[in-house]
Write an enzyme that holds these catalytic residues in place. Structure first.
Site, PDB file in Angstrom:
ATOM      1  N   LYS A 275      11.532  53.645  36.546  1.00  0.00           N
ATOM      2  CA  LYS A 275      12.265  54.706  37.232  1.00  0.00           C
ATOM      3  C   LYS A 275      11.376  55.387  38.268  1.00  0.00           C
ATOM      4  O   LYS A 275      10.153  55.349  38.149  1.00  0.00           O
ATOM      5  CB  LYS A 275      12.699  55.775  36.203  1.00  0.00           C
ATOM      6  N   ARG A 349      22.236  49.895  26.259  1.00  0.00           N
ATOM      7  CA  ARG A 349      23.264  48.948  25.818  1.00  0.00           C
ATOM      8  C   ARG A 349      22.657  47.821  24.977  1.00  0.00           C
ATOM      9  O   ARG A 349      23.333  47.256  24.124  1.00  0.00           O
ATOM     10  CB  ARG A 349      24.035  48.423  27.033  1.00  0.00           C
TER      11      ARG A 349
HETATM   12  N1  BES Z   1      18.897  56.722  30.013  1.00  0.00           N
HETATM   13  C1  BES Z   1      19.398  56.211  31.236  1.00  0.00           C
HETATM   14  C2  BES Z   1      20.634  56.956  31.719  1.00  0.00           C
HETATM   15  C3  BES Z   1      20.418  58.386  32.087  1.00  0.00           C
HETATM   16  C4  BES Z   1      20.100  58.720  33.385  1.00  0.00           C
HETATM   17  C5  BES Z   1      20.618  59.371  31.162  1.00  0.00           C
HETATM   18  C6  BES Z   1      19.931  60.038  33.728  1.00  0.00           C
HETATM   19  C7  BES Z   1      20.448  60.690  31.510  1.00  0.00           C
HETATM   20  C8  BES Z   1      20.118  61.023  32.801  1.00  0.00           C
HETATM   21  C9  BES Z   1      19.772  54.755  31.067  1.00  0.00           C
HETATM   22  O1  BES Z   1      18.986  54.023  30.190  1.00  0.00           O
HETATM   23  C10 BES Z   1      19.647  54.113  32.398  1.00  0.00           C
HETATM   24  O2  BES Z   1      18.550  54.052  32.887  1.00  0.00           O
HETATM   25  N2  BES Z   1      20.758  53.654  32.957  1.00  0.00           N
HETATM   26  C11 BES Z   1      20.766  53.018  34.207  1.00  0.00           C
HETATM   27  C12 BES Z   1      21.706  51.869  34.126  1.00  0.00           C
HETATM   28  C13 BES Z   1      21.587  50.903  35.268  1.00  0.00           C
HETATM   29  C14 BES Z   1      20.205  50.288  35.326  1.00  0.00           C
HETATM   30  C15 BES Z   1      22.641  49.832  35.116  1.00  0.00           C
HETATM   31  C16 BES Z   1      21.214  54.027  35.247  1.00  0.00           C
HETATM   32  O3  BES Z   1      22.038  54.899  34.958  1.00  0.00           O
HETATM   33  O4  BES Z   1      20.710  53.967  36.373  1.00  0.00           O
HETATM   34 MN    MN Z   2      17.240  53.271  31.143  1.00  0.00          MN
END
Ligand code: BES
Ligand code: MN
Ligand code: ZN
Length: 495
Positions: A275, A349
């Site tokens: 990230k 997931r």
């Molecule tokens: N934990 C994150 C989602 C999240 C983002 C929760 C911000 C709370 C605040 C999750 O694991 C994630 O990174 N999701 C990705 C999915 C994508 C890679 C398909 C996302 O939301 O960007």
């Molecule tokens: Mn994630």
């Protein structure tokens, strides 16, 4: 907090402060406030008539009583307009009042909203207590409060004997539920450093011990035996090993329980698909689903609800390293399905799919998972509702009803079969994220999960609602504990 419900006359009770709620637009207060107004020679009416206090929701006004009544002070709190009144308003204004009184040792209050034509006494007392305790919550593990909290006693005063029993039941429920929400908030606020999967499992075991729940924790070896390739793959990059945590409440040989599943990523860096640096610290709350499940199990057990419930927590830390899962890798989930991992940041997931497969063995009536699954859900709904996905209309309706009662909102989102196209893989059964750009991100996550369910199921994407929600007066910065109240209400009204 020591909480009592007492029969008495609000003008006579000896206390530091009595709290009275007043609706916007009221000129001559009635009920308990009216009695206090008369005993104080109309000073309340005067304050209202002069517009010194306009009774906006959560607005505060202090009065001294000069010995004319038993209480030393009166704390007026605005209830807002009467046509917008609800149990959630009671929670909000109770939180505002408790915060205003936090430097005193005792707060005495009427049950907001339990007057004629208002809420039923039990609901009103429950909401009053919930709001009080939630509003006073602070995460104090690493910082002593700047202003100390002296408030240690809440006294609820009621004139009529008939309402007393209902008020007591409501107050007791409210206390159990609010303390369970605070338990969940503490977990989600705690840094990844001190709460890796093993420690989360230890906390679950500790809770299970206190509540006499059955608890089982599966370590790496056990996960290997179960073929849980999703949980193992996500945990691989970290020195902290993953865990599957199982909690069982009131289970018998032939019960068909409700299974609650929580995403327990104790820290989500994104893994190799790392990230951006800004805001990554917030990813300690990526186990808010797990926290909600633990909090709800706590409340359900203490309330002794007549239902069978299983809690499943898929816990892992998502970090990059020389051992980490890589984009392009193919893994196998415990039901045999293969997944091409195109983005290691879509890890929720992967861990949930193994837990959802595991849920099958309980022959569940219903399975509900809670997960901070996608940023896309926050884009869609902001911080005002969790995304609700379900393959069962009856279950979805039950959840929507509980959401209305608790103010923990949900909003239905679709599980169209067409979305499955977005996770088609050339080399595996499915892939974990789409390469077709940012479309229906929350639904794509849900569609992926649906591949692993064989029972009535609902998925709540709580990415937006779990943390830093400023729109409610009973929230503080950080974790909200979303889901504990919703799940407890749902299971209380289950049959
Ligand atoms: N934990 C994150 C989602 C999240 C983002 C929760 C911000 C709370 C605040 C999750 O694991 C994630 O990174 N999701 C990705 C999915 C994508 C890679 C398909 C996302 O939301 O960007
Ligand atoms: Mn994630
Ligand atoms: Zn995540």
């Amino acid at each position: 907090m020591h909480i009592t419900v007492e029969q008495g006359d609000i003008t006579k009770v000896q206390t530091d402060v009595i709290c009275l709620g007043i609706f916007h637009g009221v000129q001559r207060p009635g009920g308990a406030a009216g009695a206090v107004d008369r005993a104080l020679d109309g000073v309340l009416s005067e304050v209202l008539a002069d517009g010194d206090f306009s009774c906006k929701k959560g607005e505060i006004f202090w009065l001294r009583t000069h010995g004319k009544i038993g209480a030393k002070r009166v704390l007026l709190v605005g209830l807002g307009p009467s046509d917008k009144f609800s149990p959630d308003v009671v929670r909000e204004i109770s939180a505002a009042a408790a915060r205003a009184a936090k430097a005193l040792s005792e707060l005495t209050t009427i049950t907001h909203g339990a007057g004629i034509g208002g809420l039923d006494p039990q609901t009103a007392a429950q909401a009053t207590v919930e709001g009080t305790l939630l509003g006073l919550y602070r995460f104090e593990k690493f910082k002593k409060p700047e202003e100390p909290l002296k408030l240690e006693r809440l006294r609820i005063i009621e004139h009529s004997a008939e309402k007393l029993e209902q008020l007591k039941i409501g107050a007791q429920r409210g206390q159990i539920i609010a303390e369970s929400v605070c338990f969940a908030r503490d977990l989600a606020n705690e840094p990844g450093q001190s709460l890796p999967p093993r420690e989360l499992a230890r906390r679950a075991q500790e809770l299970a011990h206190e509540l006499e729940l059955r608890c089982e924790v599966f370590d790496e070896k056990a996960l290997e035996k179960l073929g849980m390739g999703g949980i193992l793959a996500v945990g691989k990059g970290s020195d902290e090993p993953p865990r599957l945590i199982v909690l069982e409440y009131n289970l018998t040989k032939d019960s068909t329980p409700i299974v609650l599943v929580g995403k327990g990523i104790t820290f989500d860096s994104g893994g190799i698909s790392i990230k951006p640096r800004e805001g990554m610290e917030a990813m300690k709350y990526d186990m808010s689903g797990a926290a909600a499940v633990l909090g709800a199990m706590r409340a359900i057990a203490l309330l002794k609800l007549p239902v069978s419930v299983v809690g499943l927590i898929a816990a892992a830390e998502n970090l990059p390293s020389g051992k980490a899962l890589k984009p392009g890798d193919v893994i196998r989930i415990s039901n045999g399905k293969t997944v091409e991992v195109t983005n290691t940041d879509a890890e929720g997931r992967l861990v949930l799919s193994d837990a959802l497969v595991y849920a099958q063995r309980y022959n569940p009536q219903a399975v509900i998972d809670l997960a901070t699954l996608t940023g896309a859900c926050t884009i869609a709904l902001g911080k005002e509702a969790a995304g609700l996905f379900s393959n069962d209309e009856t279950l979805a309706q039950k959840i929507q009803k509980a959401a209305q009662q608790t103010g923990e909102r949900v909003w239905p989102l679709p599980l169209y079969n067409e979305y499955k196209e977005l996770i088609k893989s050339e080399i595996a059964d499915i892939k974990n994220s789409t390469n077709k750009g940012p479309q229906a991100g929350a639904a794509v996550g849900a569609i992926f999960l649906r591949e692993f369910v064989t029972y009535p199921w609902a998925h709540l994407d709580i990415a937006g609602v779990a943390y830093d929600v400023e729109s409610r007066l009973y929230h503080t910065k950080g974790a909200t504990g979303y889901g504990v109240r919703l799940l407890t209400q749902l299971l209380q009204d289950w049959s």
